[in-house]
Design a protein around this motif. Structure first.
Motif, PDB file in Angstrom:
ATOM      1  N   UNK A 372       0.833  -1.198   0.000  1.00 55.12           N
ATOM      2  CA  UNK A 372       0.000   0.000   0.000  1.00 55.12           C
ATOM      3  C   UNK A 372       0.874   1.257   0.000  1.00 55.12           C
ATOM      4  N   UNK A 373       1.949   1.221   0.779  1.00 60.62           N
ATOM      5  CA  UNK A 373       2.854   2.369   0.793  1.00 60.62           C
ATOM      6  C   UNK A 373       3.512   2.569  -0.579  1.00 60.62           C
ATOM      7  N   UNK A 374       3.965   1.452  -1.152  1.00 55.35           N
ATOM      8  CA  UNK A 374       4.582   1.564  -2.468  1.00 55.35           C
ATOM      9  C   UNK A 374       3.579   2.005  -3.519  1.00 55.35           C
ATOM     10  N   UNK A 375       2.335   1.534  -3.400  1.00 52.19           N
ATOM     11  CA  UNK A 375       1.291   1.942  -4.346  1.00 52.19           C
ATOM     12  C   UNK A 375       1.040   3.439  -4.261  1.00 52.19           C
ATOM     13  N   UNK A 376       0.939   3.938  -3.025  1.00 51.81           N
ATOM     14  CA  UNK A 376       0.712   5.391  -2.866  1.00 51.81           C
ATOM     15  C   UNK A 376       1.870   6.181  -3.454  1.00 51.81           C
ATOM     16  N   UNK A 377       3.074   5.641  -3.252  1.00 51.07           N
ATOM     17  CA  UNK A 377       4.242   6.339  -3.795  1.00 51.07           C
ATOM     18  C   UNK A 377       4.214   6.321  -5.320  1.00 51.07           C
ATOM     19  N   UNK A 378       3.877   5.156  -5.905  1.00 48.91           N
ATOM     20  CA  UNK A 378       3.815   5.056  -7.361  1.00 48.91           C
ATOM     21  C   UNK A 378       2.732   5.952  -7.923  1.00 48.91           C
ATOM     22  N   UNK A 379       1.566   5.997  -7.241  1.00 48.58           N
ATOM     23  CA  UNK A 379       0.490   6.879  -7.697  1.00 48.58           C
ATOM     24  C   UNK A 379       0.951   8.323  -7.710  1.00 48.58           C
ATOM     25  N   UNK A 380       1.651   8.730  -6.647  1.00 50.06           N
ATOM     26  CA  UNK A 380       2.136  10.113  -6.581  1.00 50.06           C
ATOM     27  C   UNK A 380       3.150  10.379  -7.684  1.00 50.06           C
ATOM     28  N   UNK A 381       4.049   9.402  -7.897  1.00 53.90           N
ATOM     29  CA  UNK A 381       5.050   9.575  -8.947  1.00 53.90           C
ATOM     30  C   UNK A 381       4.401   9.615 -10.322  1.00 53.90           C
ATOM     31  N   UNK A 382       3.378   8.791 -10.542  1.00 50.51           N
ATOM     32  CA  UNK A 382       2.678   8.792 -11.825  1.00 50.51           C
ATOM     33  C   UNK A 382       1.965  10.114 -12.051  1.00 50.51           C
ATOM     34  N   UNK A 383       1.394  10.642 -10.984  1.00 46.90           N
ATOM     35  CA  UNK A 383       0.716  11.936 -11.119  1.00 46.90           C
ATOM     36  C   UNK A 383       1.718  13.032 -11.480  1.00 46.90           C
ATOM     37  N   UNK A 384       2.879  12.985 -10.846  1.00 47.24           N
ATOM     38  CA  UNK A 384       3.908  13.963 -11.180  1.00 47.24           C
ATOM     39  C   UNK A 384       4.381  13.774 -12.621  1.00 47.24           C
ATOM     40  N   UNK A 385       4.520  12.505 -13.015  1.00 47.99           N
ATOM     41  CA  UNK A 385       4.941  12.235 -14.387  1.00 47.99           C
ATOM     42  C   UNK A 385       3.893  12.698 -15.382  1.00 47.99           C
ATOM     43  N   UNK A 386       2.603  12.468 -15.022  1.00 51.13           N
ATOM     44  CA  UNK A 386       1.530  12.897 -15.925  1.00 51.13           C
ATOM     45  C   UNK A 386       1.531  14.406 -16.114  1.00 51.13           C
ATOM     46  N   UNK A 387       1.696  15.098 -14.998  1.00 54.72           N
ATOM     47  CA  UNK A 387       1.721  16.557 -15.098  1.00 54.72           C
ATOM     48  C   UNK A 387       2.927  17.030 -15.924  1.00 54.72           C
TER      49      UNK A 387
END
Length: 599
Positions: A372-387
């Protein structure tokens, strides 16, 4: 095959239950079966040994009886007074004749009481017509017996004893029973050897039966047969004097002095034991039914079956309880894993025992927490990458484009009407507002086409009549959602790399439609085409154009499509030098972003 499928598809609880039952029931069943088989074999062997021993004792008694009867016959055979009587003509009702009969009768009675254990009757039949019977005063007439087979056989034996069963109905009145056995021998003159008459020592069937009556409790049936296979004594009196020499079991019983075998008689499985009597040629055959022989075993079998059923029932209960106690925590852990598999990373199992399964549950909870921690981190990184990607795409409307557009507007201020200039400025404002300020990643197809129209309007103003763009968009797809800035980079490539190098007016066609639950877009230009590619003359240059460094715009568009929707979606590029370029996009059709989960 079906067994393997059952093993693969059965639950852990079922496998454990089956394993417990196999470990308990199968060994118990095999042990019971082997024990009963050994018991049956042991009882059968002991019964055969006991029966043969009993039949041997009966045979010895019959041999003794035959020996004693032979001894008695020898006394008669060697008696000189009897020989004289048989050599003289018989004169009825004379004093001398009566005296001889009285003398012989006393001798017969004395011999009889000399062997008190024997019960026999003596008959003397002289060829001279003389007759003398133990307890019978009448006459039989020897001439009436000459037609009997045994009579002829007795004379052929010339003084040796033959044993005959029920020799003739005419002799039945000389004994006290209907069925009897006779030891028959010819009486002869010692000097001349001429036959003088017959000596018959008769034994009733009841006396024969007494010799084995005590052993009958161990058998279903016991028969005494003469050398010709005729029953001379048995418990079933209706079988007396029947001949069974053609039966299978009789012929088998004639092999050897004694033995045993199994056979089916009158529909019943029998253990047959037999013993032959040496002095007479008789045979003793005893039948022991298996249902009587194994009566105790059958009761034990019933008891074992009852115990087996009880043990099986208890084993099922205990096995189910144990399997349930072991499998329930695993099932709960399995359900928790299924929820995590479906994306619920907040799931935590409550399997927290002190054994290995409990330790597995604790490690599972720690693992899910980490995921779950890694998922939250990946989601945040993906959002940054998307932006970052969106910002990079938005930056494609770069200062060069703005410079050229503003320069074109300045030129149009001198050559065009204020309304024309104003329309270009409005289009530029709308384009910049939607692309630079709106951070929404998904927009409707209709909005994407409007942005593209504004961009094309500005470019047509810059090209000063050199550019023509046609739109053929199916109205049924305008409400569908798509990624922002997918079509504009492709049209931009068509303008700058296809139309501008071309002499004369260039035309771009933008089409959109629905095909098999997918959105399809086609951007075609009649420009100079894509040159300097080593494609071997093939029209499909997708792989080549996406791999070269100058295809950044198309590569970014394809990367965004694959990243959001998967490998089955993306773009294809078709081009021939001097004939123009065609780009086809395939996108999923969805109206709400929630629908992307099922894709």
């Amino acid at each position: 095959m079906e067994y393997e499928m059952f093993i693969k598809k059965s639950s852990l609880q079922q496998k454990m239950l089956i394993s417990f039952l196999c470990l308990i029931v199968i060994p118990l069943g095999v042990f019971g079966y082997i024990s009963l088989s050994i018991s049956k074999q042991t009882i059968e062997e002991q019964t055969i040994t006991s029966n043969l021993k009993t039949l041997g004792l009966i045979s010895e008694k019959l041999d003794i009886m035959a020996s004693d009867l032979t001894a008695i016959s020898n006394i008669y055979f060697s008696n000189e007074d009897l020989r004289k009587i048989l050599m003289q003509p018989s004169v009825e009702k004379t004093y001398e004749e009566r005296a001889k009969k009285e003398f012989l009768t006393k001798m017969i009675i004395n011999f009889k009481y000399a062997y008190t254990w024997l019960e026999y009757y003596t008959s003397i039949l002289g060829l001279n017509g003389f007759e003398l019977h133990t307890f019978y005063d009448g006459r039989v007439e020897i001439d009436e017996l000459k037609k009997e087979d045994w009579y002829q056989e007795a004379f052929r034996q010339n003084g040796s004893i033959i044993w005959v069963s029920d020799p003739s109905p005419k002799l039945a009145r000389t004994v006290s029973e209907e069925h009897f056995v006779s030891a028959v021998r010819v009486l002869k003159d010692f000097e001349s050897g001429a036959p003088l008459g017959l000596l018959m020592i008769n034994v009733n069937e009841s006396f024969l039966f007494q010799q084995y009556a005590e052993a009958m409790k161990d058998y279903d049936q016991l028969m005494l047969l003469d050398a010709n296979g005729t029953i001379i004594s048995t418990t079933q009196k209706s079988l007396l004097h029947q001949n069974i020499k053609d039966t299978k079991y009789y012929n088998q019983a004639k092999n050897g002095d004694r033995g045993s075998f199994k056979d089916e008689i009158d529909g019943k499985r029998m253990l047959v034991t037999y013993h032959n009597v040496k002095n007479t040629g008789w045979s003793i055959i005893a039948y022991t039914p298996f249902d009587k022989l194994f009566a105790n075993i059958y009761r034990a079998e019933l008891l074992i079956i009852i115990v087996f059923v009880i043990v099986l029932f208890l084993s099922i209960l205990v096995s189910y309880f144990i399997a349930n106690r072991l499998s329930v925590p695993i099932k709960r852990l399995y359900r928790s894993m299924q929820k995590v598999e479906m994306g619920d990373l907040s799931e935590r199992t409550d399997v927290l025992g002190t054994d290995e399964i409990g330790e597995l549950g604790r490690k599972f909870n720690r693992m899910v927490s980490r995921i779950e921690q890694l998922h939250d981190r990946v989601v945040a990184e993906q959002e940054m990458k998307r932006r970052s990607e969106l910002q990079a795409l938005q930056s494609q409307i770069n200062t060069h484009f703005l410079y050229n557009t503003l320069a074109s507007i300045r030129y149009m201020l001198l050559t065009q009407t204020a309304e024309k200039v104003d329309s270009v400025i409005v289009a530029l404002v709308k384009l910049l507002k939607r692309t630079l300020t709106d951070e929404n990643e998904y927009i409707s197809v209709g909005e994407e086409i409007d942005n593209l129209r504004n961009y094309v309007y500005i470019q047509k103003a810059r090209q000063d009549g050199k550019l023509e763009v046609e739109f053929q968009i199916d109205d049924r797809i305008t409400h569908a959602q798509t990624l922002k800035l997918l079509l504009q980079p492709i049209v931009e490539n068509a303008i700058f790399h296809g139309i501008e190098p071309k002499e004369g007016t260039g035309c771009i066609s933008v089409k959109g439609w629905e095909e098999q639950e997918s959105l399809m877009f086609e951007i075609t230009d009649n420009g100079v085409g894509i040159t300097k590619l080593e494609t071997g003359g093939a029209a499909d240059i997708t792989e080549a154009i996406l791999s070269r460094g100058s295809g950044m715009g198309l590569r970014n568009v394809n990367h965004r499509i694959v990243l959001h929707f998967g490998e089955e979606y993306g773009l294809k590029v078709f081009s021939q030098e001097g004939e123009g370029t065609k780009v086809i996009l395939k996108l999923p059709k969805f109206v709400k972003t929630e629908e992307l989960i099922s894709l």
